[in-house]
Design an enzyme around this catalytic site. Structure first.
Site, PDB file in Angstrom:
ATOM      1  N   HIS A 115     -68.242  83.151 -54.120  1.00 13.22           N
ATOM      2  CA  HIS A 115     -67.911  82.516 -52.756  1.00 13.22           C
ATOM      3  C   HIS A 115     -66.603  81.669 -52.652  1.00 13.22           C
ATOM      4  CE1 HIS A 115     -70.178  79.228 -54.716  1.00 13.22           C
ATOM      5  NE2 HIS A 115     -69.293  78.302 -53.985  1.00 13.22           N
TER       6      HIS A 115
HETATM    7  C1  UD1 Z   1     -68.951  74.955 -49.608  1.00 13.47           C
HETATM    8  C2  UD1 Z   1     -68.204  73.860 -50.392  1.00 13.47           C
HETATM    9  C3  UD1 Z   1     -68.015  74.503 -51.795  1.00 13.47           C
HETATM   10  C4  UD1 Z   1     -69.576  74.798 -52.571  1.00 13.47           C
HETATM   11  C5  UD1 Z   1     -70.311  75.653 -51.422  1.00 13.47           C
HETATM   12  C6  UD1 Z   1     -71.574  75.993 -51.849  1.00 13.47           C
HETATM   13  C7  UD1 Z   1     -66.626  72.695 -49.211  1.00 13.47           C
HETATM   14  C8  UD1 Z   1     -64.946  72.407 -48.944  1.00 13.47           C
HETATM   15  N1  UD1 Z   1     -66.702  73.617 -49.982  1.00 13.47           N
HETATM   16  O1  UD1 Z   1     -68.220  76.290 -49.534  1.00 13.47           O
HETATM   17  O2  UD1 Z   1     -67.438  73.732 -52.785  1.00 13.47           O
HETATM   18  O3  UD1 Z   1     -69.406  75.581 -53.483  1.00 13.47           O
HETATM   19  O4  UD1 Z   1     -70.348  75.120 -50.218  1.00 13.47           O
HETATM   20  O5  UD1 Z   1     -72.305  77.202 -51.283  1.00 13.47           O
HETATM   21  O6  UD1 Z   1     -67.239  71.883 -48.968  1.00 13.47           O
HETATM   22  N2  UD1 Z   1     -71.824  79.821 -43.506  1.00 13.47           N
HETATM   23  C9  UD1 Z   1     -72.882  80.353 -42.672  1.00 13.47           C
HETATM   24  N3  UD1 Z   1     -74.001  79.703 -42.858  1.00 13.47           N
HETATM   25  C10 UD1 Z   1     -74.230  78.438 -43.644  1.00 13.47           C
HETATM   26  C11 UD1 Z   1     -73.097  77.834 -44.106  1.00 13.47           C
HETATM   27  C12 UD1 Z   1     -71.876  78.508 -44.080  1.00 13.47           C
HETATM   28  O7  UD1 Z   1     -72.748  81.712 -42.393  1.00 13.47           O
HETATM   29  O8  UD1 Z   1     -75.448  77.881 -43.604  1.00 13.47           O
HETATM   30  C13 UD1 Z   1     -70.453  80.568 -43.509  1.00 13.47           C
HETATM   31  C14 UD1 Z   1     -69.713  80.162 -42.248  1.00 13.47           C
HETATM   32  O9  UD1 Z   1     -68.936  81.344 -41.752  1.00 13.47           O
HETATM   33  C15 UD1 Z   1     -68.555  79.240 -42.813  1.00 13.47           C
HETATM   34  C16 UD1 Z   1     -68.579  79.821 -44.189  1.00 13.47           C
HETATM   35  O10 UD1 Z   1     -69.851  80.232 -44.661  1.00 13.47           O
HETATM   36  O11 UD1 Z   1     -67.581  79.250 -42.102  1.00 13.47           O
HETATM   37  C17 UD1 Z   1     -68.221  78.760 -45.119  1.00 13.47           C
HETATM   38  O12 UD1 Z   1     -68.820  77.665 -45.306  1.00 13.47           O
HETATM   39  P1  UD1 Z   1     -68.398  76.051 -45.744  1.00 13.47           P
HETATM   40  O13 UD1 Z   1     -69.450  75.180 -45.754  1.00 13.47           O
HETATM   41  O14 UD1 Z   1     -67.268  75.655 -44.856  1.00 13.47           O
HETATM   42  O15 UD1 Z   1     -67.722  76.211 -47.203  1.00 13.47           O
HETATM   43  P2  UD1 Z   1     -68.695  76.994 -48.272  1.00 13.47           P
HETATM   44  O16 UD1 Z   1     -67.384  78.345 -48.738  1.00 13.47           O
HETATM   45  O17 UD1 Z   1     -69.899  77.450 -47.985  1.00 13.47           O
HETATM   46  N1  UDP Z   2     -78.509  79.194 -55.594  1.00 16.62           N
HETATM   47  C1  UDP Z   2     -79.621  79.392 -54.958  1.00 16.62           C
HETATM   48  N2  UDP Z   2     -79.652  80.640 -54.273  1.00 16.62           N
HETATM   49  C2  UDP Z   2     -78.458  81.799 -54.314  1.00 16.62           C
HETATM   50  C3  UDP Z   2     -77.600  81.098 -55.097  1.00 16.62           C
HETATM   51  C4  UDP Z   2     -77.315  79.947 -55.679  1.00 16.62           C
HETATM   52  O1  UDP Z   2     -80.595  78.901 -54.862  1.00 16.62           O
HETATM   53  O2  UDP Z   2     -78.583  82.681 -53.857  1.00 16.62           O
HETATM   54  C5  UDP Z   2     -78.341  77.859 -56.254  1.00 16.62           C
HETATM   55  C6  UDP Z   2     -78.131  77.772 -57.780  1.00 16.62           C
HETATM   56  O3  UDP Z   2     -78.920  77.854 -58.485  1.00 16.62           O
HETATM   57  C7  UDP Z   2     -77.503  76.241 -57.678  1.00 16.62           C
HETATM   58  C8  UDP Z   2     -76.831  76.016 -56.211  1.00 16.62           C
HETATM   59  O4  UDP Z   2     -77.450  77.086 -55.420  1.00 16.62           O
HETATM   60  O5  UDP Z   2     -78.429  75.405 -57.777  1.00 16.62           O
HETATM   61  C9  UDP Z   2     -75.367  76.304 -56.446  1.00 16.62           C
HETATM   62  O6  UDP Z   2     -74.656  76.577 -55.218  1.00 16.62           O
HETATM   63  P1  UDP Z   2     -73.481  77.122 -54.810  1.00 16.62           P
HETATM   64  O7  UDP Z   2     -73.104  78.058 -56.112  1.00 16.62           O
HETATM   65  O8  UDP Z   2     -73.649  77.517 -53.576  1.00 16.62           O
HETATM   66  O9  UDP Z   2     -72.344  75.846 -55.025  1.00 16.62           O
HETATM   67  P2  UDP Z   2     -71.353  75.153 -56.291  1.00 16.62           P
HETATM   68  O10 UDP Z   2     -72.261  74.853 -57.343  1.00 16.62           O
HETATM   69  O11 UDP Z   2     -70.452  76.563 -56.575  1.00 16.62           O
HETATM   70  O12 UDP Z   2     -70.562  74.195 -55.431  1.00 16.62           O
END
Ligand code: UD1
Ligand code: UDP
Length: 367
Positions: free
Chosen positions: A210
């Site tokens: 992601h």
């Molecule tokens: C965010 C964090 C990242 C973390 C990740 C964990 C920031 C800058 N980034 O990235 O560090 O690793 O979360 O998962 O805070 N979306 C959905 N449903 C949701 C949430 C998001 O569809 O419930 C989609 C939307 O299109 C959105 C995109 O995901 O624009 C990105 O979501 P966003 O929270 O901005 O950043 P992440 O890539 O999820």
């Molecule tokens: N995780 C989850 N379901 C998934 C993928 C990840 O529960 O399908 C959990 C994972 O075990 C960890 C957390 O989500 O506890 C990590 O989140 P993510 O990878 O989104 O964020 P990051 O750690 O990169 O910020």
């Protein structure tokens, strides 16, 4: 008249925040404080948010700001506006933020401007890669924090180099690992394999992807598709796909490989059940690098750097590029999984970080 108990406000919002906050909130409940749990609404899909509250025993959020998705500026600003109102009304004695997401830095900025003491859980991690939004969030949050709660010794060194006084730094272990250790014995590897449609007998690799560096730019996406397909040529690959980049991956033909199983994001226990039963993990996640280290599952991290080098020096992690990934998978498959318990684990990743953090927070409140 008795003094009211001090108010501690926890800020969560994105998936990785929840397993970090759960053990801190549980441990702090043993101290004479009031706690308020805020969900910013940064993540909002049931599978990115609610499922964690159910599975991790987190209390219902007291407040959900419902900010949703947006550009960095729009999302961070919306969280700041919501939190400023909340902090003005509630006057917290301490704000606790987790990790490195936009919800973390937004809360840090508001607390600092309102002169509210701020504690950062998972402080001091550095990738030294300013193209990562998380690195910006980490630097700003740490600069503004009064209490820096760190998960690994390298973080102490980084904060020291940045001029943070040692009295403010506390090596407490890793609360995300508290949550993992609470659940790991009970994980149902066979049940989840059935649930996602894997054949119980076949070995498989779990992948999560992601990061903007992998899934945002179409040229990166094209390379990523080639690399993951080259893995799927060797072994079954199951990918609980994060919503970010799903459309771009789909458009680039990611799903068009018969050995690749793409599913929706999984709940915490389902995901870790899948990881536990896998031969290896390919990821760009931060938290997954840590969880695989503790579970002894080989982890290939598809990134040029990691802010969690302790998972390489004391764990199962290895950095790979899109070019080197297929060969690395071949090696890992040939080597097989290590004997359980035979791989190293970083110091204090022992399941007791939550109580250590709670003790530091309580002390800071004069309790
Ligand atoms: C965010 C964090 C990242 C973390 C990740 C964990 C920031 C800058 N980034 O990235 O560090 O690793 O979360 O998962 O805070 N979306 C959905 N449903 C949701 C949430 C998001 O569809 O419930 C989609 C939307 O299109 C959105 C995109 O995901 O624009 C990105 O979501 P966003 O929270 O901005 O950043 P992440 O890539 O999820
Ligand atoms: N995780 C989850 N379901 C998934 C993928 C990840 O529960 O399908 C959990 C994972 O075990 C960890 C957390 O989500 O506890 C990590 O989140 P993510 O990878 O989104 O964020 P990051 O750690 O990169 O910020």
């Amino acid at each position: 008249m008795t003094e009211p108990q001090p108010l501690v406000v926890h800020i969560t919002g994105a998936r990785p925040n929840f397993p970090k906050a759960a053990p801190v909130i549980a441990a702090l409940a043993e101290h004479p404080v009031r706690q308020l749990l805020v969900h910013t609404g940064q993540h909002y899909d049931e599978r990115m948010s609610e499922v964690f509250f159910r599975q991790l025993g987190l209390p219902e959020p007291d407040v959900n700001l419902g900010v949703g998705s947006g550009s960095h500026g729009a999302q961070t600003a919306a969280i700041m506006v919501g939190l400023e109102e909340l902090f003005t009304a509630e006057r917290p004695d301490l704000v606790v933020v987790y990790g490195d997401v936009n919800s973390t830095v937004a809360a840090a900025l508001v607390a600092a401007k309102m002169l509210i003491p701020l504690a950062h859980v998972e402080a001091g991690l550095r990738s030294f890669d300013m193209t990562m939004p998380e690195e910006v969030n980490r630097l700003v949050t740490d600069r503004l924090s009064d209490l820096l709660l760190v998960t690994s010794p390298d973080a102490i060194a980084h904060l020291g180099n940045e001029g943070v006084h040692p009295d403010r730094i506390h090596l407490v272990g890793n609360p995300m690992i508290d949550t993992l250790l609470r659940h790991v014995e009970g994980l149902d590897t066979v049940g989840v394999a059935d649930q996602v449609g894997l054949d119980r007998t076949e070995p498989y690799v779990v992948a999560t992807l992601h990061r903007p560096g992998n899934v945002d730019d179409p040229a990166d996406v094209a390379e990523l598709v080639r690399a993951v397909h080259a893995v799927a040529d060797q072994v079954r690959v199951v990918i609980p796909l994060h919503p970010r980049g799903r459309g771009r991956l789909e458009a680039a033909g990611f799903m068009d490989h018969e050995n690749l199983l793409v599913v929706d994001p999984l709940g915490y226990v389902e995901f870790l059940g899948l990881v536990k039963g896998s031969v290896a993990v390919v990821t760009d996640s931060g938290g997954v690098q840590e969880e695989t280290t503790v579970m002894g599952v080989p982890c290939l991290t598809l990134r040029p750097n990691t802010e969690r080098p302790v998972t390489i020096t004391h764990g199962t992690n290895r950095l790979v590029t899109r070019d080197s990934l297929p060969g690395a998978v071949t090696e890992v498959l040939a080597a097989g999984r290590a004997e359980p318990g035979s791989t190293p684990v970083p110091p204090l990743w022992d399941g007791h970080a939550g109580p250590r953090i709670a003790a530091v927070l309580a002390r800071s409140l004069g309790l």
